[in-house]
Write a protein that holds these residues in place. Structure first.
Motif, mmCIF file in Angstrom:
data_model
loop_
_atom_site.group_PDB
_atom_site.id
_atom_site.type_symbol
_atom_site.label_atom_id
_atom_site.label_comp_id
_atom_site.label_asym_id
_atom_site.label_seq_id
_atom_site.Cartn_x
_atom_site.Cartn_y
_atom_site.Cartn_z
ATOM 1 N N ARG A 1 -8.154 40.301 -4.349
ATOM 2 C CA ARG A 1 -9.031 39.701 -5.355
ATOM 3 C C ARG A 1 -8.230 38.846 -6.317
ATOM 4 O O ARG A 1 -7.052 39.110 -6.570
ATOM 5 C CB ARG A 1 -9.772 40.788 -6.132
ATOM 6 N N ILE A 2 -8.920 37.841 -6.853
ATOM 7 C CA ILE A 2 -8.322 36.982 -7.876
ATOM 8 C C ILE A 2 -9.293 36.895 -9.039
ATOM 9 O O ILE A 2 -10.479 37.204 -8.906
ATOM 10 C CB ILE A 2 -7.987 35.567 -7.336
ATOM 11 N N ARG A 3 -8.766 36.499 -10.183
ATOM 12 C CA ARG A 3 -9.593 36.329 -11.380
ATOM 13 C C ARG A 3 -9.378 34.933 -11.938
ATOM 14 O O ARG A 3 -8.247 34.486 -12.128
ATOM 15 C CB ARG A 3 -9.236 37.363 -12.433
ATOM 16 N N PHE A 4 -10.493 34.268 -12.209
ATOM 17 C CA PHE A 4 -10.488 32.986 -12.909
ATOM 18 C C PHE A 4 -10.821 33.289 -14.357
ATOM 19 O O PHE A 4 -11.885 33.845 -14.639
ATOM 20 C CB PHE A 4 -11.553 32.048 -12.332
ATOM 21 N N THR B 1 -13.519 31.857 -22.404
ATOM 22 C CA THR B 1 -14.784 32.417 -22.868
ATOM 23 C C THR B 1 -15.440 33.322 -21.833
ATOM 24 O O THR B 1 -16.366 34.041 -22.156
ATOM 25 C CB THR B 1 -15.772 31.296 -23.246
ATOM 26 N N LEU B 2 -14.969 33.247 -20.584
ATOM 27 C CA LEU B 2 -15.507 34.111 -19.550
ATOM 28 C C LEU B 2 -14.516 34.226 -18.401
ATOM 29 O O LEU B 2 -13.637 33.389 -18.243
ATOM 30 C CB LEU B 2 -16.869 33.618 -19.034
ATOM 31 N N ALA B 3 -14.679 35.287 -17.640
ATOM 32 C CA ALA B 3 -13.834 35.508 -16.463
ATOM 33 C C ALA B 3 -14.734 35.695 -15.250
ATOM 34 O O ALA B 3 -15.856 36.193 -15.356
ATOM 35 C CB ALA B 3 -12.948 36.728 -16.652
ATOM 36 N N LEU B 4 -14.231 35.277 -14.096
ATOM 37 C CA LEU B 4 -14.955 35.387 -12.842
ATOM 38 C C LEU B 4 -13.998 35.952 -11.800
ATOM 39 O O LEU B 4 -12.937 35.376 -11.565
ATOM 40 C CB LEU B 4 -15.461 34.006 -12.400
ATOM 41 N N ASP B 5 -14.352 37.089 -11.222
ATOM 42 C CA ASP B 5 -13.547 37.674 -10.153
ATOM 43 C C ASP B 5 -14.082 37.204 -8.808
ATOM 44 O O ASP B 5 -15.288 36.966 -8.650
ATOM 45 C CB ASP B 5 -13.577 39.200 -10.217
ATOM 46 N N ALA B 6 -13.158 37.082 -7.846
ATOM 47 C CA ALA B 6 -13.534 36.641 -6.509
ATOM 48 C C ALA B 6 -12.705 37.384 -5.476
ATOM 49 O O ALA B 6 -11.592 37.841 -5.760
ATOM 50 C CB ALA B 6 -13.325 35.139 -6.378
ATOM 51 N N GLU B 7 -13.258 37.476 -4.293
ATOM 52 C CA GLU B 7 -12.567 38.101 -3.173
ATOM 53 C C GLU B 7 -12.060 36.989 -2.254
ATOM 54 O O GLU B 7 -12.832 36.109 -1.852
ATOM 55 C CB GLU B 7 -13.533 39.001 -2.417
ATOM 56 N N LEU B 8 -10.765 37.028 -1.937
ATOM 57 C CA LEU B 8 -10.193 36.040 -1.040
ATOM 58 C C LEU B 8 -10.672 36.276 0.382
ATOM 59 O O LEU B 8 -10.820 37.420 0.813
ATOM 60 C CB LEU B 8 -8.664 36.100 -1.076
ATOM 61 N N LEU B 9 -10.899 35.204 1.112
ATOM 62 C CA LEU B 9 -11.256 35.278 2.518
ATOM 63 C C LEU B 9 -9.975 35.212 3.341
ATOM 64 O O LEU B 9 -8.905 34.887 2.820
ATOM 65 C CB LEU B 9 -12.193 34.124 2.877
ATOM 66 N N ASP B 10 -10.066 35.476 4.591
ATOM 67 C CA ASP B 10 -8.910 35.430 5.481
ATOM 68 C C ASP B 10 -8.787 34.017 6.056
ATOM 69 O O ASP B 10 -9.214 33.751 7.181
ATOM 70 C CB ASP B 10 -9.063 36.475 6.591
ATOM 71 N N SER C 1 -9.123 26.001 -20.886
ATOM 72 C CA SER C 1 -8.007 26.535 -20.129
ATOM 73 C C SER C 1 -8.536 27.302 -18.927
ATOM 74 O O SER C 1 -9.503 28.056 -19.040
ATOM 75 C CB SER C 1 -7.189 27.465 -21.029
ATOM 76 N N ALA C 2 -7.918 27.085 -17.768
ATOM 77 C CA ALA C 2 -8.274 27.814 -16.543
ATOM 78 C C ALA C 2 -7.027 28.521 -16.048
ATOM 79 O O ALA C 2 -6.024 27.870 -15.754
ATOM 80 C CB ALA C 2 -8.801 26.854 -15.489
ATOM 81 N N THR C 3 -7.072 29.837 -15.974
ATOM 82 C CA THR C 3 -5.961 30.633 -15.462
ATOM 83 C C THR C 3 -6.458 31.390 -14.242
ATOM 84 O O THR C 3 -7.562 31.933 -14.262
ATOM 85 C CB THR C 3 -5.477 31.621 -16.540
ATOM 86 N N VAL C 4 -5.628 31.423 -13.200
ATOM 87 C CA VAL C 4 -5.968 32.171 -11.991
ATOM 88 C C VAL C 4 -4.864 33.181 -11.747
ATOM 89 O O VAL C 4 -3.687 32.820 -11.707
ATOM 90 C CB VAL C 4 -6.119 31.238 -10.768
ATOM 91 N N ILE C 5 -5.254 34.456 -11.618
ATOM 92 C CA ILE C 5 -4.284 35.523 -11.382
ATOM 93 C C ILE C 5 -4.769 36.413 -10.246
ATOM 94 O O ILE C 5 -5.956 36.447 -9.933
ATOM 95 C CB ILE C 5 -4.048 36.383 -12.651
ATOM 96 N N ALA C 6 -3.839 37.172 -9.678
ATOM 97 C CA ALA C 6 -4.203 38.185 -8.682
ATOM 98 C C ALA C 6 -4.626 39.439 -9.435
ATOM 99 O O ALA C 6 -4.028 39.788 -10.449
ATOM 100 C CB ALA C 6 -2.995 38.483 -7.797
ATOM 101 N N VAL C 7 -5.647 40.118 -8.947
ATOM 102 C CA VAL C 7 -6.088 41.362 -9.596
ATOM 103 C C VAL C 7 -6.134 42.529 -8.618
ATOM 104 O O VAL C 7 -6.604 43.591 -8.968
ATOM 105 C CB VAL C 7 -7.455 41.204 -10.317
ATOM 106 N N GLY C 8 -5.669 42.355 -7.436
ATOM 107 C CA GLY C 8 -5.640 43.480 -6.503
ATOM 108 C C GLY C 8 -5.632 43.065 -5.078
ATOM 109 O O GLY C 8 -5.796 41.968 -4.702
ATOM 110 N N PHE D 1 -12.445 29.340 0.455
ATOM 111 C CA PHE D 1 -11.359 30.319 0.535
ATOM 112 C C PHE D 1 -11.649 31.637 -0.182
ATOM 113 O O PHE D 1 -10.887 32.588 -0.060
ATOM 114 C CB PHE D 1 -10.041 29.723 0.013
ATOM 115 N N ALA D 2 -12.753 31.711 -0.928
ATOM 116 C CA ALA D 2 -13.073 32.941 -1.662
ATOM 117 C C ALA D 2 -14.565 33.003 -1.937
ATOM 118 O O ALA D 2 -15.277 31.989 -1.811
ATOM 119 C CB ALA D 2 -12.295 32.994 -2.976
ATOM 120 N N ARG D 3 -15.017 34.221 -2.319
ATOM 121 C CA ARG D 3 -16.413 34.438 -2.712
ATOM 122 C C ARG D 3 -16.431 35.119 -4.074
ATOM 123 O O ARG D 3 -15.766 36.131 -4.279
ATOM 124 C CB ARG D 3 -17.117 35.346 -1.712
ATOM 125 N N ALA D 4 -17.235 34.578 -4.972
ATOM 126 C CA ALA D 4 -17.371 35.159 -6.311
ATOM 127 C C ALA D 4 -18.032 36.528 -6.221
ATOM 128 O O ALA D 4 -18.911 36.752 -5.390
ATOM 129 C CB ALA D 4 -18.195 34.239 -7.195
#
Length: 124
Positions: free
Chosen positions: A3-6, A10-19, A117-124, A99-102
């Motif tokens: 998973r990644i987080r955008f 003001t808000l965050a959006l988590d997504a699951e990476l696809l293969d 500002s847009a930050t993208v990090i790994a969350v798991g 490449f991912a699904r919210a």
């Protein structure tokens, strides 16, 4: 799946990476920061990843699908109509690699303004 987080401040959006090859390249480049841009009901931002267009790339997406735009080296998150949409479709500028699904409603991205500002990090 990883998973990644955008985070747009003001808000965050988590997504699951696809293969996909693009997902692997993006995951390897994390974390990353950029300045968000908007185009109709789309938030996009440039990232330091160069990926080729994949065979199944497409311009019309379903809100919740997160795309990489090869021509612009950008992540594109469409959540509604763009200036080139037909009817109620979500049409990106040109074919993109999905490449991912919210994991939550992308309509919340309507609150993101150009320059955020847009930050993208790994969350798991």
């Amino acid at each position: 799946m990883a998973r990644i987080r955008f985070d747009f401040g003001t808000l965050a959006l988590d997504a699951e990476l696809l293969d996909t090859p693009t997902a692997g390249l993006i995951a390897a480049a994390l974390p990353m920061r950029a300045s968000a841009l908007t185009w109709g009901e789309e938030v996009y931002f440039e990232i330091p990843v160069a990926a080729a267009r994949e065979a199944n790339a497409r311009a019309v997406i379903t809100p919740g699908e997160i795309a990489y735009w090869p021509e612009g080296r950008c992540i594109a998150i469409g959540f509604g109509r763009t200036p080139i949409s037909r009817a109620d479709e979500t049409r990106l500028a040109s074919p993109c690699n999905i490449f991912a699904r919210a994991l939550s409603d992308v309509k919340a991205l309507a609150r993101v303004k150009a320059g955020a500002s847009a930050t993208v990090i790994a969350v798991g």
